[in-house]
Structure formats: structure tokens, C-alpha cells
Enzyme design. Structure first.
Site, PDB file in Angstrom:
ATOM      1  N   HIS A  71      40.022  46.708  42.368  1.00  0.00           N
ATOM      2  CA  HIS A  71      40.739  45.439  42.389  1.00  0.00           C
ATOM      3  C   HIS A  71      42.083  45.707  43.087  1.00  0.00           C
ATOM      4  O   HIS A  71      42.792  46.648  42.713  1.00  0.00           O
ATOM      5  CB  HIS A  71      41.029  44.949  40.967  1.00  0.00           C
ATOM      6  CG  HIS A  71      39.846  44.356  40.262  1.00  0.00           C
ATOM      7  ND1 HIS A  71      38.659  45.012  40.119  1.00  0.00           N
ATOM      8  CD2 HIS A  71      39.696  43.140  39.646  1.00  0.00           C
ATOM      9  CE1 HIS A  71      37.815  44.237  39.449  1.00  0.00           C
ATOM     10  NE2 HIS A  71      38.412  43.093  39.153  1.00  0.00           N
ATOM     11  N   GLU A 106      45.094  41.052  43.828  1.00  0.00           N
ATOM     12  CA  GLU A 106      44.812  39.864  42.993  1.00  0.00           C
ATOM     13  C   GLU A 106      46.174  39.288  42.595  1.00  0.00           C
ATOM     14  O   GLU A 106      46.543  38.204  43.021  1.00  0.00           O
ATOM     15  CB  GLU A 106      43.986  40.262  41.772  1.00  0.00           C
ATOM     16  CG  GLU A 106      43.638  39.082  40.854  1.00  0.00           C
ATOM     17  CD  GLU A 106      42.909  39.507  39.579  1.00  0.00           C
ATOM     18  OE1 GLU A 106      42.973  40.697  39.202  1.00  0.00           O
ATOM     19  OE2 GLU A 106      42.292  38.619  38.940  1.00  0.00           O
ATOM     20  N   ASP A 147      33.514  36.827  38.668  1.00  0.00           N
ATOM     21  CA  ASP A 147      34.488  37.666  37.958  1.00  0.00           C
ATOM     22  C   ASP A 147      34.169  37.731  36.455  1.00  0.00           C
ATOM     23  O   ASP A 147      33.553  38.702  36.002  1.00  0.00           O
ATOM     24  CB  ASP A 147      35.912  37.150  38.217  1.00  0.00           C
ATOM     25  CG  ASP A 147      36.998  38.212  38.045  1.00  0.00           C
ATOM     26  OD1 ASP A 147      36.657  39.373  37.760  1.00  0.00           O
ATOM     27  OD2 ASP A 147      38.188  37.877  38.205  1.00  0.00           O
ATOM     28  N   ASP A 148      34.618  36.716  35.703  1.00  0.00           N
ATOM     29  CA  ASP A 148      34.406  36.676  34.243  1.00  0.00           C
ATOM     30  C   ASP A 148      33.935  35.269  33.874  1.00  0.00           C
ATOM     31  O   ASP A 148      34.703  34.459  33.347  1.00  0.00           O
ATOM     32  CB  ASP A 148      35.718  37.002  33.525  1.00  0.00           C
ATOM     33  CG  ASP A 148      36.237  38.366  33.918  1.00  0.00           C
ATOM     34  OD1 ASP A 148      35.705  39.376  33.426  1.00  0.00           O
ATOM     35  OD2 ASP A 148      37.171  38.434  34.743  1.00  0.00           O
TER      36      ASP A 148
HETATM   37  N1  ADE Z   1      39.004  42.710  34.147  1.00  0.00           N
HETATM   38  C1  ADE Z   1      38.183  41.668  34.013  1.00  0.00           C
HETATM   39  N2  ADE Z   1      38.513  40.715  34.904  1.00  0.00           N
HETATM   40  C2  ADE Z   1      39.541  41.188  35.629  1.00  0.00           C
HETATM   41  C3  ADE Z   1      40.309  40.689  36.699  1.00  0.00           C
HETATM   42  N3  ADE Z   1      40.093  39.487  37.241  1.00  0.00           N
HETATM   43  N4  ADE Z   1      41.318  41.438  37.177  1.00  0.00           N
HETATM   44  C4  ADE Z   1      41.554  42.643  36.659  1.00  0.00           C
HETATM   45  N5  ADE Z   1      40.875  43.154  35.655  1.00  0.00           N
HETATM   46  C5  ADE Z   1      39.863  42.441  35.142  1.00  0.00           C
HETATM   47 ZN    ZN Z   2      37.483  41.346  38.399  1.00  0.00          ZN
END
Ligand code: ADE
Ligand code: ZN
Length: 337
Positions: free
Chosen positions: A197, A200, A278-279
Site C-alpha cells: 500500500h 493512499e 479493499d474492505d
Molecule cells: N488494511 C485494511 N484495509 C486497509 C487500507 N485501505 N489501507 C491500509 N491498511 C488496510
Molecule cells: Zn487495502
């Protein structure tokens, strides 16, 4: 359903940025908590969803790590992973490259074996059941030390033939890629793929570090790269894939509005951008929800959607024959739609 929504629904695609712990839906959290006799600080699914309002990455991470505490057994990790695969089979996802965060679990006494074996069994069953192929990526938590990451990598040794790569996630600002050069050197020496990552919430120099110090194969997010023209030129020239997550960016306030999302600009600049969730349990949608939302906000065209789907396979860690097979399937689909 609009014409473009229907097109998205049937478009073959890969998902390259998905945290398994981030696919933990509140309903499943309650079911597993009940099974494990674990206490969770919420009374109902509605209460959980109401708590999912974040003003930045850390806000989200605090609740995300707390929810993961419910996961204890191999069956829990199996169920978590299989539920994700079941869900994305309906989104015409044909291949996934998924993250897991072993330190979140080993730090509270759950063994690496419980976590990895549960996930790997579900990935194998997912391929049998839905034809979805997969690669597993072990993420290091960047708010912890590099020594902790190295110890985790050592613990993972017996599984390295079933782990495709390593990644870097968690709180970005203040934890630059340079903190993890030795563990990435070790992973590279072991023949693993490397992602991180970067960009971001962190600045463009973090993306440079991920490229130059960690020597990564792919960037997760990468939004802030657009602040730096030289970096954009390099990413385009080297065809570095960016695993972009529109609804995540909206929910974590990386963008104020999806209309401001840089996805189309990335494509216009010649960057190999992809769309990912992502989540999804926390950010309001799986991969097709992300495609639909960003298509509506930016007015993406069918041709751009085809490019995004092709990028998802081109940016994957599949071999060239498999990539070619998926690209042909996309062309076949697009020609008939
Ligand atoms: N862990 C889970 N989602 C994340 C994200 N978007 N950025 C960093 N760590 C994460
Ligand atoms: Zn992520």
C-alpha cells in the site's frame, strides 16, 4: 438495471486488492462470535453498520482490528474466505489475489497455521466450487516493527510454496516503505511477488520508496502518485499496476466525492489502474458495486470498463497463458454486448 450496470455484471474480472478480514460482514461476525462465545461491543447488525463512519484510515483500522478479534479457529478463517468467494462469484470474478494480516491474529494467540490453513482450504474449495483461481498475499502491518515483520516471515516459511507474495498495510503516514527494506529483501530472495500500500494517505515519496527500496511489482492504491508528474511518467513507462479502490477512498475521505475520484485521469495518463473493493464489508460494496459507483460518478464508457477489466488480469500474478485466456474471454464478452 442500466445498460452499463448489466455490462459490468457480466464482465469477467479479477480482484487484486481485497483484505479477507475486511470482508467480515456483521451478520457473520455475530454468528462466529456466538459460536466462539466471544463478546462483541455491539447489540445488533444495525448498530455495527452505524459505527462504520470513518473520517480517515486510522478510524477504520481501529474498528477493523477489533472485529477481527472474533476470529479464532481454522473454521472461522475458512468461513470468512469462503463467504467472500461465494459473494464475488456472483460478480463474475474469475481470479482473486487476496491479503491476510497474520500479525493481527498471532499477536492474540491464534497460530499462523490456524489462519493460513483455514484460508488456503477455502481458496481450494472456491476454485472447485466456482472456478475462481486465487493467489494469497501475506501483509505485514506497517505500524509494527520490521523485526516483527521478519519474525512473521520466518513463521510463514512452511507455507511459502502456497503464498504468492507479500504486502504492506495498516497505518501509512509515519510508516514509510523504507522501514521494511530487509523483510522485502528476504521475500524477494524467497521468490515471492511484492506489493505494498502506498500513496493512499501517504505522499508520493512513499510510492517512490516502494518502487526503489522495496522493488515492488504492484502498488496498492497509489492515488497520491498523481501529485508527481515524474512518478506518473515512470509508472506509465514501467506499466506498474495500481489497485485502486473507489468506495474505500470515499469512505476513508481520501476523496471528498466520487466525482473527484482520479480513476479516469489515471487511465487517461496511461496508468494501468484496476478497480477493487479493499474492505467490502466496511466500505459499502463488493467489486461490482465499486465499478457501478465509479462508472456513474465519472461517466465511464464501455471501452474504459473493458480496459479496467483487462488491466485486472494484466496486473495479476497469473502466468501469460492464463492472462491471454482471460483477455480473450473479455473480448468475446464485449463483442456480444
Ligand atoms: N488494511 C485494511 N484495509 C486497509 C487500507 N485501505 N489501507 C491500509 N491498511 C488496510
Ligand atoms: Zn487495502
Amino acid at each position: 438495471m442500466s445498460d452499463l450496470d448489466a455490462f459490468i455484471a457480466g464482465l469477467p474480472k479479477a480482484e487484486l486488492h481485497l483484505h479477507l478480514e475486511g470482508s467480515f460482514e456483521p451478520e457473520q461476525m455475530f454468528a462466529i462470535a456466538r459460536r466462539n462465545k466471544a463478546v462483541i461491543p455491539f447489540k445488533s447488525v444495525e448498530e455495527v453498520r452505524a459505527a462504520y463512519r470513518f473520517s480517515n484510515l486510522q478510524d477504520f483500522l481501529d474498528i477493523y482490528y477489533q472485529s477481527a478479534n472474533v476470529l479464532l479457529t481454522e473454521q472461522d478463517f475458512y468461513d470468512l474466505t469462503f463467504a467472500y468467494l461465494t459473494r464475488v462469484a456472483a460478480d463474475r470474478v474469475r481470479h482473486v489475489e487476496v491479503f491476510f494480516d497474520p500479525q493481527t491474529h498471532t499477536a492474540r494467540g491464534v497460530s499462523f497455521a490456524v489462519v493460513a490453513d483455514g484460508i488456503l482450504k477455502a481458496l481450494a474449495d472456491g476454485e472447485r466450487e466456482f472456478g475462481i483461481t486465487s493467489k494469497l498475499i501475506l501483509c505485514f502491518l506497517r505500524h509494527l516493527s520490521e523485526a516483527d515483520a521478519l519474525a512473521t516471515f520466518k513463521r510463514a516459511e512452511p507455507w511459502l510454496n502456497r503464498i504468492a507474495g507479500v504486502g504492506l498495510d495498516s497505518s501509512e503516514v509515519g510508516h514509510p516503505p523504507s522501514k521494511f527494506t530487509r523483510v522485502y529483501d528476504a521475500a524477494r530472495a524467497a521468490g515471492l511477488k511484492l506489493v505494498a500500500h502506498a500513496g493512499e494517505e501517504g505522499p508520493a515519496p512513499y510510492v517512490w520508496e516502494a518502487l526503489d527500496l522495496l522493488k515492488i511489482d504492484r502498488i496498492d492504491h497509489g492515488n497520491r502518485s498523481l501529485d508527481d508528474d515524474k512518478l506518473v511518467a515512470r509508472l506509465a513507462r514501467e506499466r506498474i499496476t495500481l489497485t485502486v479502490c473507489p468506495l474505500s477512498n470515499l469512505k476513508l475521505c481520501v476523496v471528498k466525492d466520487l466525482k473527484d475520484h482520479p480513476l479516469r485521469r489515471m487511465l487517461q495518463l496511461g496508468l494501468r489502474a484496476t478497480v477493487n473493493s479493499d474492505d467490502p464489508a466496511y466500505f459499502g460494496g463488493y467489486v461490482n458495486d465499486n465499478f457501478r459507483a465509479v462508472t456513474k460518478a465519472l461517466g465511464l464508457t464501455k471501452a474504459e470498463l473493458v480496459t479496467l477489466a483487462k488491466n485486472s488480469f494484466l496486473g495479476s500474478f497469473l502466468d501469460d497463458d492464463d492472462k491471454a485466456r482471460h483477455l480473450t474471454a473479455i473480448d468475446f464478452y464485449a463483442a456480444g454486448n
